[in-house]
Design an enzyme around this catalytic site. Structure first.
Site, PDB file in Angstrom:
ATOM      1  CG  HIS A 199      -1.688   1.269   1.405  1.00  0.00           C
ATOM      2  ND1 HIS A 199      -2.539   1.819   0.473  1.00  0.00           N
ATOM      3  CD2 HIS A 199      -1.658   2.139   2.462  1.00  0.00           C
ATOM      4  CE1 HIS A 199      -3.010   2.972   0.935  1.00  0.00           C
ATOM      5  NE2 HIS A 199      -2.483   3.181   2.140  1.00  0.00           N
ATOM      6  CG  ASP A 252     -18.403  17.907 -22.183  1.00  0.00           C
ATOM      7  OD1 ASP A 252     -19.366  17.127 -22.191  1.00  0.00           O
ATOM      8  OD2 ASP A 252     -18.042  18.543 -21.176  1.00  0.00           O
ATOM      9  CG  HIS A 297       0.848   6.879   4.416  1.00  0.00           C
ATOM     10  ND1 HIS A 297       1.322   6.108   3.384  1.00  0.00           N
ATOM     11  CD2 HIS A 297      -0.430   6.477   4.604  1.00  0.00           C
ATOM     12  CE1 HIS A 297       0.373   5.287   2.957  1.00  0.00           C
ATOM     13  NE2 HIS A 297      -0.701   5.496   3.683  1.00  0.00           N
ATOM     14  CG  ASP A 331      -3.947   6.747   2.413  1.00  0.00           C
ATOM     15  OD1 ASP A 331      -3.610   5.561   2.297  1.00  0.00           O
ATOM     16  OD2 ASP A 331      -4.697   7.155   3.325  1.00  0.00           O
ATOM     17  CD  GLU A 374      -4.240   5.288  11.799  1.00  0.00           C
ATOM     18  OE1 GLU A 374      -5.410   5.384  12.160  1.00  0.00           O
ATOM     19  OE2 GLU A 374      -3.866   5.381  10.621  1.00  0.00           O
ATOM     20  CG  ASP A 375      -1.900   1.236  10.852  1.00  0.00           C
ATOM     21  OD1 ASP A 375      -2.768   1.696  11.610  1.00  0.00           O
ATOM     22  OD2 ASP A 375      -1.995   1.252   9.608  1.00  0.00           O
TER      23      ASP A 375
END
Length: 722
Positions: free
Chosen positions: A55, A264, A79, A146, A83-84
Site C-alpha cells: 500500500h 464534450d 504514512h 492514499d 498509526e499502525d
C-alpha cells in the site's frame, strides 16, 4: 496517471521509476524510509491478503506520477507507521528531520478523522483537515493519493464500508482534489466512488463508452496534426481523452440528458509552445470543423479559480459526432494535470514555489478565517459544499475585472466579492445595462454594475436566505454583528421566546436567568446578550439550537421541587379548588385559559373578587409574573380530588356537512350523559361545517373521553378544546 491499479509493486520497481523520472531525488533518505516502513509493517497484511507494504509503495508511485518531492515520497512510504505500528513521530523526526515528520504526522491525523453523521463532529473534522492543508499542502496531496489507492483496492472491503468510503470520498476528497486542480485524481476518485454507490448506472455508461470513440478520435487527431503542420504550427502534441464516467453520469441522471446530447464526451487536446499559437490553432480548427454556437470558453484570459487555463471549443466532426477541442501551452497542461503539485520545482533540495502556493491556498485560509466569526460550527459544512463546487461562473465589472463565483451565486454575492463596503451599500444592480432584481443569478459573461446608496446604508437580513457564497454570508453577519447590536439583541430575544412558546415551554420567572445562562454557555456564548445578538444577526440558528433548548428544559423540569401535598381536612376547597393558605376562598376560573380538573393550575389574588384560577402555562401568567408588583399575588392552587363538581368546557368541531349531523352529535353526548349548555353550528366553504359546543364535564380525563367519542361520529374531522 493510470486509472487502473497495477500488480503489487516492489521497491526495486518503485526505485526504477524514480530514476526514470530524471529528477534529482534524495535516494539515501528514500531508501531509509522504505527500510523503516518495511520493518514496521513486516507482520501486517491487507484485507486482500497481500503484504501491507504494497500500500505505501503504491501511494509513493502515485506521488511520482504527480512529480512530488523527496520528502513527500519518504513520508508516503511511512504514512501509516505512526498509526499502525510502534514507530513514533518523534522517532521519525530524529531520523528524517522535522519536514518529513510534519508530513507523516499530518497524514496520520487526517487518517484518524472519522466522518460521522453528527454534524458538529463532522464540521470540526473538516476544519482540522483544512488547517492541516493550509500548513503544508503536501499533507493533503499524500492523503488524496492514499485515498485513491484505497478506492482502487476497495473490493476487499465489506459492502457497507465500500459505500460509506465512497460517499465520504465524493463529498470531501474529490472536491478538495478539484480545488487543488489535480484533475486526474479528482476524476478517478469520483469514478471509483460512483462504481460503489450506483454500479448499475456506472456500468451502463461504461458500456456506452465502449461502443464509441477510439477509432474516430484517432482519425481526428491525425487530420488536425496534418492541418496544423501545413499552416506552420509544428511540434504540436495532440492527444485525446474521453470524459469521466461520473462527468457523463451527472449530465445524464442529474440534468436528464441523453448520451447523444452530451457534447464534450470526446475531447482532443492540442498542446503548443506559446499562447499566440493557441489562438492561431483555434482559428484553424474553426476552419476545419463547424463550431457549435455558445460552446466556446476562453479560460486563458479568464482562468478558473483553481488555476486551470485552456481554450475550449466544441465542433461537429465529418461523422456528425460532436467533440471538444482543448488548446493550451505545456505549462497550462502541467497545471491542468497536476494542479498545485505542478508547482514543485526540482532544484538542489527540491523545494516548492512559495508565492504560487500561498496564492493557491488563499481560499483555504479565507474559509477558516470567516468561520471564526460564526458561532455555529455546522455552517462550515454548507460553506465547504458551496465553496468547493466544481461549477463556476465568471462575470465582469464595468471596468473589465473578472469575478469568479460558484454556480447559482446572485448579484449580492458579486457585490460582496468586489468589496464588503460595496455589498453593504448595495441598493440594486444592472446586468448588461438593464436593472435586475437582487436575487438575479449570475451567468458567465455578464457585465454587472452594482448600484450603491449612502454610506450608512446596510444589508437586509433577508439577504442571508438569498446569497450563495460563505464570503457574502459572513460579511452580512459581521455587519449586523457590529452595527446593530441592540437591534440584534431585541430581535434574537423575541425570536427565542417565540420558539419557546411554539414548543409549549414555560420557564418559571425565578429560573429564567439561570436557564438562559446555561443555554448561552452550551452555545459557546460568553453572555446571554451575546447569544441573543448571535440569534439576531444569524450566527446562531434556532432550528439547530432546538435540541439543546429541549435538553435544558428537560433538566429544569427534573430539578423542580414536587408540589407540596396539603392537608385537605384543614383547608377546605371552594368550587373544587384548594388555594394554599386561604380557607373557603371565593374562586373564579379565568376565561383566557379555562382550566379544568387535571390541568396544572395557579391562583391570582384579585382586588375584591377572590382568587382567579389560571392554567400554569397560560401566557398571561408568564407575562404577569415578570412584573414585581404582581409576583406576590400568585398563590399555589390544587384541584380537590374529593370534590365531584361539574365544569363547563367549550369544544370547536370541524365536520363534513351532511343531514342529521347535529342530531348525531347530540345523541352521542346524550349517550355519555354529558349536559349541553349551548350549541351553535354554521356551514363553511368546501362542503364543511363548524360547530361550537359548551358542555359540562368532571375533569380533563372525562373531557378526553368525550373528545375521543365525538371524533368517532361519522364525518367529524377534528375536535379542539378552546
Amino acid at each position: 496517471m493510470e486509472n487502473t491499479e497495477k500488480m503489487p509493486i516492489t521497491y526495486e520497481e518503485l526505485k526504477q521509476e524514480l530514476i526514470d523520472s530524471g529528477r534529482p531525488y534524495d535516494f539515501d533518505m528514500i531508501d531509509r524510509a522504505f527500510a523503516l516502513a518495511n520493518q514496521a509493517h513486516s507482520a501486517q497484511r491487507r484485507r486482500s491478503g497481500e503484504p501491507y507494504i504494497c500500500h505505501p509503495l503504491s501511494v509513493a508511485r502515485i506521488l511520482i506520477d504527480l512529480g512530488m518531492d523527496s520528502e513527500s515520497i519518504a513520508a508516503a512510504l511511512m504514512h501509516d507507521v505512526a498509526e499502525d505500528t510502534d514507530v513514533t513521530v518523534d522517532e521519525i523526526r530524529s531520523k528524517f528531520g522535522p519536514e518529513v515528520a510534519l508530513l507523516v504526522d499530518g497524514v496520520t491525523k487526517l487518517t484518524q478523522i472519522k466522518f460521522s453523521n453528527v454534524e458538529d463532529r463532522q464540521a470540526e473534522n473538516l476544519r482540522k483537515m483544512l488547517l492541516a492543508m493550509s500548513q503544508d499542502v503536501r499533507v493533503m496531496i499524500i492523503k488524496l493519493s492514499d485515498r485513491l489507492h484505497n478506492m482502487r483496492t476497495g473490493d476487499a472491503w465489506p459492502e457497507q464500508k465500500r459505500r460509506d468510503k465512497a460517499l465520504e470520498t465524493m463529498e470531501v476528497y474529490a472536491p478538495i482534489a478539484h480545488r487543488l486542480g489535480i484533475s486526474n485524481i479528482k476524476e478517478e476518485l469520483e469514478d471509483r466512488s460512483l462504481q460503489y454507490l450506483d454500479p448499475v448506472g456506472y456500468n451502463t455508461i461504461r458500456d456506452l463508452l465502449d461502443k464509441h470513440g477510439d477509432e474516430f478520435l484517432h482519425g481526428v487527431c491525425d487530420t488536425i496534426s496534418a492541418h496544423l503542420t501545413e499552416n506552420g504550427i509544428e511540434n504540436a502534441k495532440i492527444k485525446y481523452r474521453v470524459k469521466s464516467v461520473y462527468g457523463i453520469y451527472r449530465k445524464m441522471y442529474m440534468q436528464n440528458k441523453e448520451f447523444e446530447e452530451i457534447y464534450d464526451i470526446y475531447a482532443v487536446r492540442i498542446i503548443l509552445n506559446s499562447v499566440a499559437e493557441c489562438y492561431t490553432a483555434l482559428g484553424l480548427i474553426h476552419d476545419m470543423y463547424h463550431p457549435l454556437p455558445n460552446r466556446f470558453k476562453d479560460y486563458i484570459s479568464t482562468p478558473k479559480p483553481n488555476g486551470y487555463q485552456s481554450l475550449h471549443t466544441t465542433v461537429i466532426g465529418h461523422e456528425a459526432l460532436p467533440f471538444e477541442v482543448q488548446i493550451r501551452t505545456w505549462d497550462m497542461d502541467r497545471q491542468a494535470e497536476y494542479g498545485i503539485a505542478a508547482h514543485w520545482k526540482y532544484k538542489e533540495g527540491i523545494t516548492s514555489s512559495g508565492d504560487k502556493l500561498d496564492e493557491r491556498l488563499a481560499w483555504v485560509r479565507q474559509l477558516l478565517e470567516s468561520q471564526r466569526s460564526s458561532a455555529d460550527a455546522t455552517d462550515l459544512l454548507s460553506d465547504i459544499k458551496s465553496d468547493l463546487l466544481p461549477e463556476e461562473v465568471f462575470a465582469f465589472t464595468p471596468r473589465g475585472d473578472v469575478i469568479n463565483l460558484p454556480a447559482g451565486a446572485t448579484v449580492i454575492d458579486f457585490a460582496y466579492a468586489i468589496h464588503s463596503a460595496v455589498g453593504n451599500r448595495m441598493i440594486g444592480a444592472k446586468v448588461n445595462n438593464r436593472i435586475v432584481p437582487i436575487d438575479h443569478q449570475v451567468v458567465t459573461g455578464e457585465i454587472i454594475e452594482i448600484i450603491t446608496g449612502p454610506e450608512n446604508r446596510g444589508p437586509s437580513r433577508d439577504w442571508l436566505n438569498i446569497v450563495k457564497t460563505s464570503e457574502a454570508k459572513n460579511k452580512i453577519r459581521n455587519w449586523f454583528k457590529k452595527e446593530r447590536r441592540e437591534e440584534n439583541i431585541a430581535e434574537g430575544k423575541d425570536a427565542l421566546e417565540r420558539e419557546l412558546r411554539r414548543n409549549m415551554m414555560t420557564i418559571p420567572p425565578e429560573h429564567y436567568d439561570e436557564f438562559m445562562s446555561n443555554l448561552a454557555r452550551r452555545n459557546r456564548c460568553n453572555t446571554v446578550e451575546e447569544m441573543y445578538a448571535a440569534i439576531g444577526y444569524g450566527g446562531l440558528q434556532l432550528s439547530r439550537m432546538l435540541t439543546k433548548i429541549k435538553d435544558e428544559y428537560a433538566r429544569l423540569k427534573a430539578s423542580e421541587p414536587k408540589p407540596v401535598t396539603l392537608d385537605i381536612k384543614r383547608i377546605h376547597s371552594s368550587e373544587g379548588v384548594v388555594v394554599e393558605g386561604i380557607d373557603n376562598c371565593p374562586v373564579k376560573f379565568a376565561k383566557c385559559c379555562s382550566p379544568l380538573p387535571g390541568d396544572d393550575i395557579i391562583g391570582f389574588v384579585t382586588r375584591g373578587f377572590g382568587v382567579s384560577i389560571h392554567k400554569r402555562d397560560c401566557k398571561n401568567v408568564h407575562e404577569s409574573m415578570r412584573h414585581p408588583e404582581n409576583a406576590d399575588r400568585w398563590v399555589r392552587a390544587y384541584w380537590d380530588t374529593a370534590a365531584k363538581e361539574q365544569y363547563s368546557a367549550t369544544l370547536e368541531l370541524t365536520c363534513m356537512d351532511r343531514n342529521n349531523l347535529v342530531s348525531d352529535i347530540a345523541l352521542a353526548l346524550s349517550d355519555m350523559r354529558v349536559p349541553i349548555y349551548s350549541m351553535a353550528a354554521r356551514a363553511a366553504e368546501h362542503g364543511r361545517a363548524h360547530m361550537s359546543l359548551t358542555i359540562g364535564i368532571m375533569n380533563t380525563e372525562h373531557l378526553n373521553n368525550v373528545v375521543a367519542k365525538l371524533k368517532k361520529v361519522k364525518d367529524v374531522i377534528s375536535v379542539l378544546r378552546t
